[in-house]
Design a protein around this motif. Structure first.
Motif, PDB file in Angstrom:
ATOM      1  N   TYR A  52       0.843  -1.194   0.000  1.00 57.88           N
ATOM      2  CA  TYR A  52       0.000   0.000   0.000  1.00 57.88           C
ATOM      3  C   TYR A  52       0.878   1.243   0.000  1.00 57.88           C
ATOM      4  N   LEU A  53       0.372   2.315  -0.571  1.00 58.30           N
ATOM      5  CA  LEU A  53       1.069   3.603  -0.565  1.00 58.30           C
ATOM      6  C   LEU A  53       0.235   4.597   0.218  1.00 58.30           C
ATOM      7  N   THR A  54       0.828   5.169   1.279  1.00 54.17           N
ATOM      8  CA  THR A  54       0.112   6.112   2.121  1.00 54.17           C
ATOM      9  C   THR A  54       0.994   7.305   2.430  1.00 54.17           C
ATOM     10  N   CYS A  55       0.700   8.434   1.818  1.00 54.06           N
ATOM     11  CA  CYS A  55       1.362   9.699   2.145  1.00 54.06           C
ATOM     12  C   CYS A  55       2.887   9.591   2.121  1.00 54.06           C
ATOM     13  N   GLY A  56       3.418   8.980   1.079  1.00 53.44           N
ATOM     14  CA  GLY A  56       4.862   8.885   0.938  1.00 53.44           C
ATOM     15  C   GLY A  56       5.493   7.691   1.616  1.00 53.44           C
ATOM     16  N   TYR A  57       4.697   6.873   2.302  1.00 48.71           N
ATOM     17  CA  TYR A  57       5.186   5.641   2.912  1.00 48.71           C
ATOM     18  C   TYR A  57       4.678   4.438   2.124  1.00 48.71           C
ATOM     19  N   VAL A  58       5.536   3.435   1.988  1.00 44.34           N
ATOM     20  CA  VAL A  58       5.164   2.184   1.321  1.00 44.34           C
ATOM     21  C   VAL A  58       5.108   1.094   2.375  1.00 44.34           C
ATOM     22  N   TRP A  59       3.949   0.431   2.456  1.00 47.14           N
ATOM     23  CA  TRP A  59       3.726  -0.617   3.446  1.00 47.14           C
ATOM     24  C   TRP A  59       3.560  -1.945   2.740  1.00 47.14           C
ATOM     25  N   SER A  60       4.294  -2.961   3.148  1.00 49.50           N
ATOM     26  CA  SER A  60       4.145  -4.299   2.581  1.00 49.50           C
ATOM     27  C   SER A  60       3.897  -5.310   3.683  1.00 49.50           C
ATOM     28  N   ILE A  61       2.928  -6.186   3.441  1.00 47.57           N
ATOM     29  CA  ILE A  61       2.627  -7.286   4.353  1.00 47.57           C
ATOM     30  C   ILE A  61       2.719  -8.585   3.558  1.00 47.57           C
ATOM     31  N   VAL A  62       3.551  -9.501   4.025  1.00 46.62           N
ATOM     32  CA  VAL A  62       3.707 -10.808   3.388  1.00 46.62           C
ATOM     33  C   VAL A  62       2.992 -11.851   4.225  1.00 46.62           C
ATOM     34  N   ALA A  63       2.263 -12.727   3.536  1.00 44.38           N
ATOM     35  CA  ALA A  63       1.503 -13.785   4.204  1.00 44.38           C
ATOM     36  C   ALA A  63       1.469 -15.004   3.299  1.00 44.38           C
ATOM     37  N   PRO A  64       1.088 -16.172   3.823  1.00 43.54           N
ATOM     38  CA  PRO A  64       0.899 -17.332   2.954  1.00 43.54           C
ATOM     39  C   PRO A  64      -0.018 -16.967   1.796  1.00 43.54           C
ATOM     40  N   ARG A  65       0.341 -17.448   0.620  1.00 42.65           N
ATOM     41  CA  ARG A  65      -0.306 -16.990  -0.612  1.00 42.65           C
ATOM     42  C   ARG A  65      -1.812 -17.213  -0.631  1.00 42.65           C
ATOM     43  N   LYS A  66      -2.286 -18.260   0.013  1.00 43.88           N
ATOM     44  CA  LYS A  66      -3.713 -18.564  -0.009  1.00 43.88           C
ATOM     45  C   LYS A  66      -4.479 -17.917   1.142  1.00 43.88           C
ATOM     46  N   SER A  67      -3.788 -17.121   1.942  1.00 45.47           N
ATOM     47  CA  SER A  67      -4.471 -16.428   3.041  1.00 45.47           C
ATOM     48  C   SER A  67      -5.437 -15.387   2.486  1.00 45.47           C
ATOM     49  N   GLU A  68      -6.527 -15.199   3.194  1.00 47.22           N
ATOM     50  CA  GLU A  68      -7.491 -14.164   2.823  1.00 47.22           C
ATOM     51  C   GLU A  68      -7.551 -13.133   3.939  1.00 47.22           C
ATOM     52  N   TRP A  69      -7.212 -11.904   3.630  1.00 41.84           N
ATOM     53  CA  TRP A  69      -7.271 -10.822   4.598  1.00 41.84           C
ATOM     54  C   TRP A  69      -7.411  -9.506   3.840  1.00 41.84           C
ATOM     55  N   HIS A  70      -7.835  -8.486   4.533  1.00 46.65           N
ATOM     56  CA  HIS A  70      -8.162  -7.232   3.850  1.00 46.65           C
ATOM     57  C   HIS A  70      -7.833  -6.038   4.724  1.00 46.65           C
ATOM     58  N   LEU A  71      -7.283  -5.012   4.097  1.00 50.29           N
ATOM     59  CA  LEU A  71      -7.111  -3.697   4.716  1.00 50.29           C
ATOM     60  C   LEU A  71      -7.754  -2.667   3.796  1.00 50.29           C
ATOM     61  N   ASP A  72      -8.436  -1.711   4.357  1.00 53.75           N
ATOM     62  CA  ASP A  72      -9.065  -0.650   3.576  1.00 53.75           C
ATOM     63  C   ASP A  72      -8.050   0.468   3.385  1.00 53.75           C
ATOM     64  N   PRO A  73      -7.561   0.696   2.144  1.00 57.44           N
ATOM     65  CA  PRO A  73      -6.555   1.739   1.908  1.00 57.44           C
ATOM     66  C   PRO A  73      -6.989   3.125   2.367  1.00 57.44           C
ATOM     67  N   LEU A  74      -8.263   3.466   2.172  1.00 58.79           N
ATOM     68  CA  LEU A  74      -8.754   4.778   2.587  1.00 58.79           C
ATOM     69  C   LEU A  74      -8.760   4.898   4.101  1.00 58.79           C
ATOM     70  N   GLU A  75      -9.166   3.830   4.780  1.00 58.69           N
ATOM     71  CA  GLU A  75      -9.149   3.839   6.238  1.00 58.69           C
ATOM     72  C   GLU A  75      -7.718   3.975   6.760  1.00 58.69           C
ATOM     73  N   MET A  76      -6.789   3.279   6.106  1.00 58.32           N
ATOM     74  CA  MET A  76      -5.373   3.391   6.486  1.00 58.32           C
ATOM     75  C   MET A  76      -4.896   4.826   6.358  1.00 58.32           C
ATOM     76  N   GLN A  77      -5.249   5.466   5.237  1.00 57.77           N
ATOM     77  CA  GLN A  77      -4.798   6.836   5.009  1.00 57.77           C
ATOM     78  C   GLN A  77      -5.397   7.793   6.032  1.00 57.77           C
ATOM     79  N   ASN A  78      -6.677   7.643   6.329  1.00 54.59           N
ATOM     80  CA  ASN A  78      -7.309   8.507   7.312  1.00 54.59           C
ATOM     81  C   ASN A  78      -6.690   8.328   8.691  1.00 54.59           C
ATOM     82  N   TYR A  79      -6.377   7.079   9.034  1.00 53.59           N
ATOM     83  CA  TYR A  79      -5.744   6.805  10.314  1.00 53.59           C
ATOM     84  C   TYR A  79      -4.358   7.436  10.360  1.00 53.59           C
TER      85      TYR A  79
END
Length: 214
Positions: A171-198
């Motif tokens: 994800y790209l948020t205000c000049g920061y790059v965030w990466s999360i690595v997980a098992p390929r078949k994992s299902e998870w979600h982050l809301d980019p807009l919520e991340m940016q607001n936070y």
């Protein structure tokens, strides 16, 4: 605080506190336990953070910090994950480029035209993977080579040439790059807009770069 006081430099102390505070808050949120004094993080034999909660829950944690930002992700031990946050910094382009393969640069350029962002995405994804592997960046970078990058609405997904069982979301948020690595078949979600607001709610103002890099 005793561990923090052992550190010599201000930056080291700041990073330590940022990472540990983020880790405690992540664990507290996941477990719905609000007494942070009951949650501690020690160091493993490879320098990795080890989470102690005093409960039977088998949880682990990954920590990252960059400038004034601290990040952590708490996950079940049986489903290893890693997180890394990097600031986009043109002065690091040469260093990062020297560690990338021709194949991943050429492949990545077909998806991301901004070289600074592409390099930071590659670096961040690899460092997050190295935390999952518990090697850190002590192994040859070519072993962490990224095979593919796909773009989605608000994030990117990368796969690894030599570790096909994992994938990275970036994800790209205000000049920061965030990466999360997980098992390929994992299902998870982050809301980019919520991340940016936070992020903006706690922004100290040290990063003024655009969040719309493509």
């Amino acid at each position: 605080m005793e561990e923090c006081q052992k550190l010599t430099f201000h930056v080291g102390k700041r990073n330590y506190l940022l990472g540990r505070t983020a880790a405690k808050r992540a664990a507290s949120t996941m477990m719905s336990r609000f007494d942070l004094t009951k949650i501690t993080i020690s160091r493993g034999v490879f320098g990795q953070p080890v989470l102690h909660t005093g409960s039977s829950d088998k949880l682990a944690v990954s920590i990252s910090h960059c400038q004034c930002m601290g990040a952590a992700i708490v996950f079940p031990e049986g489903s290893p994950m890693g997180i890394d946050v990097e600031a986009i910094n043109p002065s690091r382009n040469e260093t990062m480029a020297s560690q990338m393969t021709v194949a991943e640069m050429e492949s990545g350029a077909t998806v991301i035209s901004n070289k600074e962002f592409l390099l930071t995405l590659l670096w961040s994804s690899k460092e997050a993977l190295s935390k999952v592997l518990r090697t850190g960046l002590t192994i040859p970078f070519e072993l962490l080579e990224i095979e593919t990058i796909q773009t989605y609405d608000g994030f990117y997904v990368s796969t690894f040439t030599h570790f096909p069982q994992y994938s990275a979301k970036t994800y790209l948020t205000c000049g920061y790059v965030w990466s999360i690595v997980a098992p390929r078949k994992s299902e998870w979600h982050l809301d980019p807009l919520e991340m940016q607001n936070y992020f903006l709610a706690f922004d100290c103002g040290c990063r003024k770069q655009s969040a719309t890099i493509k």
